[in-house]
Write an enzyme that holds these catalytic residues in place. Structure first.
Site, PDB file in Angstrom:
ATOM      1  N   HIS A  60       0.817  -1.217   0.000  1.00 41.02           N
ATOM      2  CA  HIS A  60       0.000   0.000   0.000  1.00 41.02           C
ATOM      3  C   HIS A  60       0.850   1.267   0.000  1.00 41.02           C
ATOM      4  O   HIS A  60       1.878   1.357   0.659  1.00 41.02           O
ATOM      5  CB  HIS A  60      -1.014  -0.007   1.148  1.00 41.02           C
ATOM      6  CG  HIS A  60      -0.476   0.138   2.530  1.00 41.02           C
ATOM      7  ND1 HIS A  60      -0.263   1.360   3.128  1.00 41.02           N
ATOM      8  CD2 HIS A  60      -0.139  -0.789   3.466  1.00 41.02           C
ATOM      9  CE1 HIS A  60       0.162   1.187   4.365  1.00 41.02           C
ATOM     10  NE2 HIS A  60       0.266  -0.107   4.600  1.00 41.02           N
ATOM     11  N   ASP A 170       5.748   2.114   6.793  1.00 44.70           N
ATOM     12  CA  ASP A 170       4.477   1.398   6.611  1.00 44.70           C
ATOM     13  C   ASP A 170       3.652   2.198   5.608  1.00 44.70           C
ATOM     14  O   ASP A 170       2.998   3.153   5.969  1.00 44.70           O
ATOM     15  CB  ASP A 170       3.757   1.283   7.953  1.00 44.70           C
ATOM     16  CG  ASP A 170       2.404   0.616   7.852  1.00 44.70           C
ATOM     17  OD1 ASP A 170       2.147  -0.064   6.850  1.00 44.70           O
ATOM     18  OD2 ASP A 170       1.585   0.803   8.781  1.00 44.70           O
ATOM     19  N   GLU A 198      -5.199   1.852   2.486  1.00 47.59           N
ATOM     20  CA  GLU A 198      -5.103   0.698   3.383  1.00 47.59           C
ATOM     21  C   GLU A 198      -5.297   1.116   4.834  1.00 47.59           C
ATOM     22  O   GLU A 198      -5.929   0.397   5.623  1.00 47.59           O
ATOM     23  CB  GLU A 198      -3.733   0.020   3.215  1.00 47.59           C
ATOM     24  CG  GLU A 198      -3.594  -1.312   3.948  1.00 47.59           C
ATOM     25  CD  GLU A 198      -3.056  -1.205   5.375  1.00 47.59           C
ATOM     26  OE1 GLU A 198      -3.011  -2.229   6.065  1.00 47.59           O
ATOM     27  OE2 GLU A 198      -2.677  -0.085   5.800  1.00 47.59           O
ATOM     28  N   GLU A 199      -4.774   2.280   5.194  1.00 52.90           N
ATOM     29  CA  GLU A 199      -4.805   2.719   6.585  1.00 52.90           C
ATOM     30  C   GLU A 199      -6.210   3.068   7.077  1.00 52.90           C
ATOM     31  O   GLU A 199      -6.421   3.242   8.271  1.00 52.90           O
ATOM     32  CB  GLU A 199      -3.883   3.927   6.775  1.00 52.90           C
ATOM     33  CG  GLU A 199      -2.407   3.668   6.485  1.00 52.90           C
ATOM     34  CD  GLU A 199      -1.751   2.748   7.487  1.00 52.90           C
ATOM     35  OE1 GLU A 199      -2.437   2.306   8.435  1.00 52.90           O
ATOM     36  OE2 GLU A 199      -0.561   2.467   7.342  1.00 52.90           O
ATOM     37  N   HIS A 309       3.849   4.018  12.589  1.00 53.02           N
ATOM     38  CA  HIS A 309       2.774   5.011  12.661  1.00 53.02           C
ATOM     39  C   HIS A 309       3.202   6.221  13.476  1.00 53.02           C
ATOM     40  O   HIS A 309       2.415   6.768  14.261  1.00 53.02           O
ATOM     41  CB  HIS A 309       1.494   4.411  13.237  1.00 53.02           C
ATOM     42  CG  HIS A 309       0.715   3.602  12.248  1.00 53.02           C
ATOM     43  ND1 HIS A 309      -0.653   3.433  12.335  1.00 53.02           N
ATOM     44  CD2 HIS A 309       1.100   2.928  11.139  1.00 53.02           C
ATOM     45  CE1 HIS A 309      -1.065   2.684  11.324  1.00 53.02           C
ATOM     46  NE2 HIS A 309      -0.008   2.357  10.587  1.00 53.02           N
TER      47      HIS A 309
END
Length: 339
Positions: A60, A170, A198-199, A309
């Protein structure tokens, strides 16, 4: 370095165009087809020389970030999170706002002005704001529209010989690995899908898997490494430097055992260090992919990252390199006779 370019690019969920453009430029001369679908997924395709199982590799493009939801009379920007963000890391962080990358700082009431009970818990979003140096609402409104995204302003840097820090590993680390794989040639049909959103619910993967309908899929991800002093060893999800992490199950997927077994055998035969990702409640694009249509055999390979994150995560480049090698060797196994 591609990973540096991808890490420093801005691509908050729903606004992934800068990342998508970098990847398109990297791959346009290596693939047979390249397109962007309605939702924004970048889909690249290599026909292969023979008929075989149709494989989808997914990573992603989007990152966590902030959306501007209001502008105060003083010109300060109120915001809400996009994706899962730990509120404790926000105060005083530098951000870039909008396509023009307007610099700002996340502010809050000074600690010596806070009441004792306020100091004992993370400040809520309503107590935080982004300061871009504007003197009034009118001045900010000339630069910022409501709905504009903000991303952390964090540079990619080497820390030691094999460790790097940066934002959005990420899943820009998965994107970089997927680019490397799509530059190679295999004799079966191969789709590389760089997904969006995606998140916020794996939305891009949902439509891409439905459209492509692959026979099998691998999701290339980054995952939490909790190998730090304040965590008990049995609670570590993964460790830096111990190789790519293979998932048994997570909050959205129980991986397809035949693919997992083949990945393990490839690691052992090719002397690739690997580890298992210990169970977490988090999910990945795999959660949506494996449920598409009649079901898709799906597995996950992850690069461990500390402080995921957040404005600055840390990965070990050996884990990244081993991930690329594992995916490459797995594809060679598929060439030999399916899965």
């Amino acid at each position: 370095m591609l990973l540096k370019k991808l890490s420093e690019a801005i691509g908050v969920s729903g606004r992934e165009s800068e990342v998508r453009n970098i990847i398109r430029e990297e791959l346009v001369n290596y693939v047979d087809e390249i397109k962007t679908d309605t939702l924004g997924n970048l889909i690249v395709y290599k026909k292969g020389k023979k008929q075989g199982p149709k494989m989808m590799l997914a990573a992603h493009m989007d990152e966590i970030g902030l959306m501007i939801t209001d502008i105060t009379d003083d010109g300060l920007l109120s915001f809400k999170p996009v994706g899962g963000i730990d509120k404790r890391v926000l105060v005083s962080k530098r951000v870039l706002v909008g396509d023009d990358k307007i610099p700002g700082v996340i502010g809050a009431k000074a600690i010596h002005l806070q009441k004792p009970n306020e100091r004992k818990k993370p400040l809520d979003y309503k107590a935080l704001y982004i300061d871009i140096g504007a003197k009034s609402k009118e001045e900010s409104e000339k630069l910022i529209d409501l709905g504009t995204m903000a991303s952390f302003d964090s540079k990619f840097e080497r820390l030691g010989s094999k460790t790097v820090k940066g934002k959005a590993f990420d899943d820009r680390v998965g994107c970089a690995a997927l680019v490397e794989i799509m530059k190679k040639d295999y004799n079966f049909p191969l789709y590389g899908v760089f997904t969006v959103q995606e998140e916020v619910g794996a939305r891009g993967a949902t439509v891409a898997a439905y459209d492509i309908e692959p026979d099998l899929a691998l999701v290339l991800e980054s995952t939490t490494a909790a190998d730090v002093p304040d965590a008990k060893e049995e609670g570590y999800s993964t460790r830096l430097g111990e190789g790519p992490a293979l998932t048994l199950r997570d909050g959205s997927t129980i991986v397809f055992k035949a693919i997992l077994d083949r990945l393990i055998s490839v690691c052992e035969e090719k002397n690739i260090k690997y580890q298992f990702r210990k169970f977490t409640k988090a999910g990945t694009d795999a959660g949506k992919i494996h449920l598409s249509k009649n079901g898709i055999a799906t597995a996950i390979i992850s690069v461990p990252a500390r402080y995921i994150h957040s404005p600055a995560s840390i990965i070990n480049l050996s884990d990244y390199e081993s991930t690329v090698k594992l995916v490459d060797e797995f594809c060679k196994e598929i060439e030999k006779g399916g899965f």
